[in-house]
Scaffold this motif. Structure first.
Motif, PDB file in Angstrom:
ATOM      1  N   UNK A 128      19.083  18.937  35.155  1.00  0.00           N
ATOM      2  CA  UNK A 128      18.583  19.170  36.526  1.00  0.00           C
ATOM      3  C   UNK A 128      19.118  20.477  37.122  1.00  0.00           C
ATOM      4  N   UNK A 129      20.391  20.785  36.832  1.00  0.00           N
ATOM      5  CA  UNK A 129      20.954  22.036  37.347  1.00  0.00           C
ATOM      6  C   UNK A 129      20.243  23.232  36.720  1.00  0.00           C
ATOM      7  N   UNK A 132      17.004  23.793  38.241  1.00  0.00           N
ATOM      8  CA  UNK A 132      17.086  24.338  39.584  1.00  0.00           C
ATOM      9  C   UNK A 132      17.492  25.813  39.592  1.00  0.00           C
ATOM     10  N   UNK A 133      18.308  26.197  38.606  1.00  0.00           N
ATOM     11  CA  UNK A 133      18.866  27.555  38.648  1.00  0.00           C
ATOM     12  C   UNK A 133      18.152  28.548  37.731  1.00  0.00           C
ATOM     13  N   UNK A 136      16.860  31.833  39.281  1.00  0.00           N
ATOM     14  CA  UNK A 136      17.927  32.718  39.753  1.00  0.00           C
ATOM     15  C   UNK A 136      18.625  33.398  38.576  1.00  0.00           C
ATOM     16  N   UNK A 139      16.461  36.136  37.227  1.00  0.00           N
ATOM     17  CA  UNK A 139      16.486  37.307  38.114  1.00  0.00           C
ATOM     18  C   UNK A 139      17.794  38.078  37.979  1.00  0.00           C
ATOM     19  N   UNK A 140      18.878  37.342  37.791  1.00  0.00           N
ATOM     20  CA  UNK A 140      20.173  38.020  37.594  1.00  0.00           C
ATOM     21  C   UNK A 140      20.163  38.866  36.339  1.00  0.00           C
ATOM     22  N   UNK A 164       1.543  21.960  36.751  1.00  0.00           N
ATOM     23  CA  UNK A 164       2.763  22.137  37.553  1.00  0.00           C
ATOM     24  C   UNK A 164       3.541  23.360  37.093  1.00  0.00           C
ATOM     25  N   UNK A 168       4.403  26.968  39.081  1.00  0.00           N
ATOM     26  CA  UNK A 168       5.732  27.572  39.261  1.00  0.00           C
ATOM     27  C   UNK A 168       5.703  29.021  38.746  1.00  0.00           C
ATOM     28  N   UNK A 171       3.884  31.177  41.230  1.00  0.00           N
ATOM     29  CA  UNK A 171       4.755  31.411  42.389  1.00  0.00           C
ATOM     30  C   UNK A 171       5.764  32.500  42.071  1.00  0.00           C
TER      31      UNK A 171
END
Lengths: 768, 383
Positions: A128-129, A132-133, A136, A139-140, A164, A168, A171
């Protein structure tokens, strides 16, 4: 070592990819330009290359990738602004955005450790983490650079992401504005085409065109050069080489992969070996296609199997459902999947759709596997005979066969001469252009030819002006004046060289005269002009007679032949032509006498035996005709090489047979004649001749009843001859078309897709 | 200018939208917008251009919310975007240090809401309230919610009550925070989603404070300018005059920029000098032969969204395909085939078709097809 991979071009080096690249240079430049713009400006491009399996998508993608790397190395600052991730065909199991980010990082990680670490970091997080990440972290890693995402088989990737995951991704693309995509797909798919889909209109679809024959030749040549097979590269410039590629084109369409495979087999062997070469290629392709079919669910495999059983004839859903023991809805659903994944294609038949395997070669391979290879062999055999025939227009055949200046021997001599490679190369190209009746190419080749002739400026300018004005007839005359006006100018050349040059130019000039309007009148005028100065030239009288005969001026033609024979009575081909002309006048007895004269001089002239047999057949002397045909077959059999013109000879017989085949005892005689064809292994040629003469059934002078009777004759007597099956298949469709021309589209669907354009060409119809 | 069909345009390449953008900015001083348009009409390009150069007193955040599957995701998305934008804008970061420190000080979030002890709703409300409280009265917090109808529909399919609550919360935040403005955008009309919610008891009007605005095709002048710039950028060589080709493109694609880009890209692919007739042939291939722009969607959408109105909607369009008609004329014609239809039924369906961009009313009070491209498709399929 050179690696030329037909299945995984991404394994090839940049230099190798460049060396065998054809057709798509402007597109490659545009794609590269779009990516560089995306990297250096806020605009972002999304291009989608669409092409069936083997059309060269990955080749193009890989080429753009290497050019992008090269541009990055050459352009200051460019490399620092981009991060390239290439998701290859093998990337499977991407089920959501997290999977996609991980694959991107893993691909980036091949070149940069930060991305590698980031991928590891993601893997070590609780799912799940990580989910979620993921954005990011990506992008890093990018740190403000543009992500250049190269994706093979976007359809599969999107299939895995589902709606789905696609949402994403969209987006991300829109919000971050930091990614450009160049992707491939075998066919357009709903996730990018439907208005309700997130990616509707997002990608610009670029449909990759198949290779034309000329481009296929160019590619095979480049492959040959890359492999160091210079003799093969040269061979492809010859008529036989091109014909071989053209034969494959009827089966492969413009599929680049097939030519890459075929390049291994298209060696400088006789055309007769094409069948074996082709069967070997199918054998090599078998595991590939079998693997594709094996990867499908069982119901879809069953449908493929069913379509193979029907040998390429497109079938309706209800037929497929019934044949596969499926509900119509189930069959429809499975067909939709097979269509989206490019196994089958739909063709409209009225309001209904029929389905067929999309790739001809896949079907042929599977047919061979199902022990129906004999049919495939017969079809390739047919192409072997028919393609060169269709490639070489009748007027050129006549030119080659008739003109004293242009016998095959002369032509070969000219073609094989190594004295002036530029001149010879131009000449070969010219011949190809003349055959193709491609006036633009003729112009270009002639311009090159003239540029290499070290002409005085005035002469060159004269010729160039005529060339630009497409005044071929005057150009021919002027060339003749310049190059052949005075043979004493040839002092500097050996007699053989000057003969070759003279014959070559003569060929050019004759070719030009045939391109010009009213060609036979011009030949007559040419001859008359020559005869004004020298009445004792049997060659000119013969040419004149031949041209007059072609114009239907038979009496005058006979007079000309007689003049030639007065000068030189030992010319068997003049006696032959005289016989032909006399039989056109209905003076059959005299025609046979002429043929006998020719055969007395040259008993191995098989074409005259055939002419004699036909004349006897027309006279109703069937038994005597059969005797002459027996002679024909024996003499023909004794030839070293199987002459290319035999199909045309048979066609002439079909021409006289059609108005007479119902007369008794012609059908029974035909049984005996066909037995002779079988005995002398000429059924494939008869198959091609029967096919090539189907157009004779279409004019109103042939009634529907006669056409049907013609079909019945061949069906009832020869339907068990496998080597005549192609002709019978075409004949059945042609006769049905004659009766109902408005149903052409429907009728053509009785044929497999590779045969439809062939019938178009034979009947002189526009493309199907 | 470089042709880029379907891709993201650089803000400076978004032409022909400045008057609309000015109007949107002006409007945002006093109200939010509900911006609708057909797909690929250029909504996102407009938002990106606005985001790239907002007025000094507005802080703008742009979200594509189509992938949102829960209100928590929406809150997290908004929160992260606020953080990210503030981290990039020194001026706003300095102005909003209290908000930043109240809301995590820029730390990377995991799965949990910024204040896990609160509900998503409370998080959203407090986050926005706190943000706007730090703005001067003339300053504006502007949230662009791109593809909101899709997000709401996603939520509705899982639990209509949650979808309703999200709409209500956004509405009440706008009422409560005078500096907060929102622009809803979406290609599927929010009205369809609201109708579904109304069917299960929703009675609110969650966008009645937003002014409707539709993204129209370009003006003739802008369309000509775009076509010319693209043709020149793509180095398309023409046999017929450039002006005649530009005019043909602009007319045939109803001045819609997406299609202008596509047509120019298609002409470029031809790799030869272009004739006027190439434009029509290209468009015919794309609309009729391959339906590359999927106009069949317009037929299918009637099936999916119009329920029992679909047969009459089809008849209406079949008639309007032939010629523009007034309501009464159209009703008379449909009566010949469907005797039970009332004039009110017709008006109701025409309103819906107008909202969904099929038709428009002309100066003579006749209804007509809104786009020639769709009319041509309709004629080819149902004519």
């Amino acid at each position: 070592m050179t690696l030329i991979s037909a299945f995984t071009p991404s394994l090839m080096s940049a230099a190798e990819l460049e060396q065998i690249f054809v057709q798509r240079e402007p597109l490659a430049q545009q794609l590269l330009d779009d990516i560089i713009t995306s990297v250096t400006t806020p605009a972002k491009h999304f291009n989608l290359l669409i092409g069936a399996r083997g059309m060269g998508k990955t080749h193009l993608l890989a080429l753009v990738y290497y050019r992008l790397l090269a541009a990055g190395a050459d352009t200051e600052g460019l490399a620092d602004k981009m991060a390239i991730a290439w998701l290859r065909e093998e990337e499977r199991g991407v089920a959501d955005w997290l999977d996609l980010v991980f694959r991107i990082l893993r691909s980036l990680g091949e070149a940069e450790s930060t991305a590698q670490l980031a991928a590891q970091q993601l893997q070590q997080m609780p799912v799940p983490d990580a989910r979620s990440r993921a954005t990011a972290i990506l992008l890093e890693v990018l740190q403000g650079r543009t992500l250049v995402l190269l994706v093979e088989n976007l359809d599969k990737l999107f299939g895995g992401l589902k709606k789905t995951g696609q949402q994403v991704l969209r987006s991300f693309l829109q919000e971050q504005g930091c990614c450009t995509i160049l992707a491939t797909t075998p066919a357009i798919f709903p996730a990018v085409q439907e208005r309700s889909a997130p990616f509707f209109g997002f990608f610009y679809p670029i449909h990759l065109l198949g290779l034309t024959v000329a481009e296929a030749v160019e590619m095979v040549q480049k492959i040959a050069t890359l492999r160091g097979q210079e003799d093969l590269a040269r061979f492809l410039l010859t008529e036989d080489g091109r014909s071989r590629v053209r034969a494959v084109h009827h089966l492969a369409g413009g599929n680049a992969r097939i030519y890459m495979l075929f390049s291994q087999f298209i060696t400088k062997v006789e055309m007769d070996e094409l069948v074996q070469s082709f069967m070997k290629m199918l054998d090599d392709l078998m595991p590939y296609y079998q693997g594709l079919v094996d990867s499908l669910p069982s119901q879809q495999q069953k449908i493929i199997d069913f379509l193979v059983d029907y040998e390429g004839r497109p079938m309706m859903v209800k037929e497929i459902a019934q044949g596969c023991f499926l509900e119509a809805g189930t069959a429809g659903g499975q067909l939709r999947y097979l269509r989206e994944s490019c196994y089958v294609q739909a063709v409209a038949d009225g309001r209904e759709s029929r389905y067929e395997l999309r790739e001809v070669l896949m079907r042929l391979c599977l047919q061979v596997k199902k022990e129906r290879g004999r049919w495939v062999e017969i079809f390739v055999q047919f192409l072997r005979i028919w393609v060169p025939l269709a490639d070489r227009p009748a007027w050129l055949q006549e030119l080659l066969g008739k003109s004293k200046l242009l016998t095959d021997e002369y032509l070969k001599l000219a073609l094989n001469s190594q004295e002036d490679p530029v001149f010879m190369s131009c000449q070969r190209d010219l011949m190809a252009a003349l055959q193709a009746k491609n006036s633009q190419e003729i112009q270009e080749v002639l311009a090159e030819l003239l540029a290499n002739q070290q002409l005085a400026t005035k002469e060159h300018s004269d010729l160039q002006k005529l060339l630009n004005a497409q005044e071929y007839s005057r150009l021919g005359q002027r060339m003749q004046e310049i190059f052949m006006g005075d043979s004493s100018d040839d002092q500097g050349q050996s007699s053989e060289q000057s003969e070759v040059a003279a014959k070559t130019l003569s060929f050019v000039i004759r070719g030009l005269s045939h391109l010009s309007k009213g060609k036979y009148e011009e030949v007559i005028a040419d001859c008359d002009k020559a005869l004004e100065t020298n009445q004792n030239n049997d060659r000119e009288w013969h040419e004149r007679g031949f041209a007059l005969s072609k114009l239907g001026r038979y009496e005058e033609a006979i007079n000309s032949f007689d003049k030639a024979l007065e000068i030189n009575p030992r010319q068997d081909h003049i006696w032959h032509d005289r016989g032909f002309t006399l039989s056109n006048l209905g003076r059959y007895e005299e025609a046979i006498t002429s043929c006998n004269k020719a055969l007395k001089i040259n008993p191995s002239r098989y074409i005259t035996w055939h002419r004699k047999a036909m004349t006897q057949f027309v006279m109703g002397n069937y038994e005597i005709a059969l005797e002459s045909w027996r002679e024909f077959f024996q003499v023909f059999q004794a030839q070293d090489n199987r002459p290319y013109d035999v199909v045309r000879i048979i066609q002439r017989f079909i021409d006289v047979l059609i108005p007479r085949f119902t007369i008794e005892p012609v059908p029974a005689m035909l049984d005996r004649l066909i037995a002779l064809y079988r005995e002398h292994h000429l059924l494939p040629e008869l198959n091609a001749a029967l096919t090539n003469t189907l157009g004779l059934l279409l004019p109103d002078t042939i009634s529907d009843t006669t056409a049907t009777a013609w079909l019945d004759l061949w069906h009832s007597r020869f339907s068990n001859e496998p080597e005549l099956q192609i002709a019978l298949q075409f004949m059945e469709v042609t006769v049905a078309y004659k009766k109902q021309p408005s149903r052409r589209h429907h009728l053509w669907l009785r044929l497999p897709q590779e045969q439809r354009p062939i019938l178009d060409r034979i009947l002189g119809l526009a493309d199907f | 200018m470089k042709v880029n069909p379907g891709g993201l345009l650089a803000p400076e390449d978004v032409v022909g939208r400045d008057p609309l953008i000015d109007r949107l900015w002006q409007g945002l001083e006093s109200h939010g917008w509900n911006m609708t348009a057909e797909r690929r009409m250029g909504k996102t390009s407009i938002l990106r251009k606005m985001q790239a150069a907002p007025p000094d007193h507005m802080v703008v955040f742009c979200f594509n919310v189509e992938a949102i599957g829960s209100p928590q995701e929406l809150v997290l998305k908004i929160f992260r975007e606020l953080q990210q934008v503030l981290s990039l804008s020194t001026a706003w970061r300095q102005r909003l240090t209290r908000w930043t420190s109240n809301w995590g000080g820029g730390k990377m979030l995991g799965l949990e809401l910024p204040k896990p002890e609160w509900s998503w709703k409370q998080n959203l409300e407090e986050m926005i309230r706190d943000f706007t409280a730090q703005l001067a009265s003339v300053e504006r917090l502007v949230l662009f919610l791109d593809e909101l109808p899709i997000a709401i529909d996603n939520l509705r399919q899982k639990d209509p009550a949650v979808a309703m609550e999200v709409l209500n919360t956004l509405r009440s935040l706008r009422q409560e925070c005078p500096q907060l403005r929102m622009i809803y955008t979406g290609s599927i009309g929010l009205h369809h989603v609201l109708r579904e919610l109304q069917a299960v008891g929703y009675r609110n009007a969650p966008k009645n404070d937003l002014v409707n605005v539709e993204v129209e095709p370009f003006t003739e002048q802008d369309a000509v300018l775009l076509a010319r710039n693209l043709l020149m950028g793509a180095r398309v060589v023409t046999t017929d005059s450039l002006e005649s080709i530009i005019q043909e493109i602009v007319t045939q694609v109803d001045r819609m920029p997406f299609y202008i880009h596509n047509v120019v890209a298609g002409l470029r692919e031809m790799n030869r000098p272009i004739l006027v007739r190439d434009v029509g042939n290209l468009i015919r291939t794309k609309t009729r032969a391959t339906d590359a722009w999927e106009f069949k969607h317009y037929e299918e959408r009637l099936k999916n969204y119009y329920g029992d109105r679909q047969p009459v909607a089809l008849k209406a369009l079949d008639n309007l395909m032939v010629e523009p008609l007034r309501v009464k004329e159209l009703w008379q014609r449909i009566l010949l085939e469907v005797s039970t239809v009332s004039e009110e039924n017709i008006r109701d369906i025409l309103r819906l078709l107008e909202q969904d961009h099929y038709i428009q009313m002309n100066e003579a009070n006749q209804y007509e097809f809104r786009f020639q491209l769709i009319r041509q498709y309709w004629q080819s399929q149902r004519g």
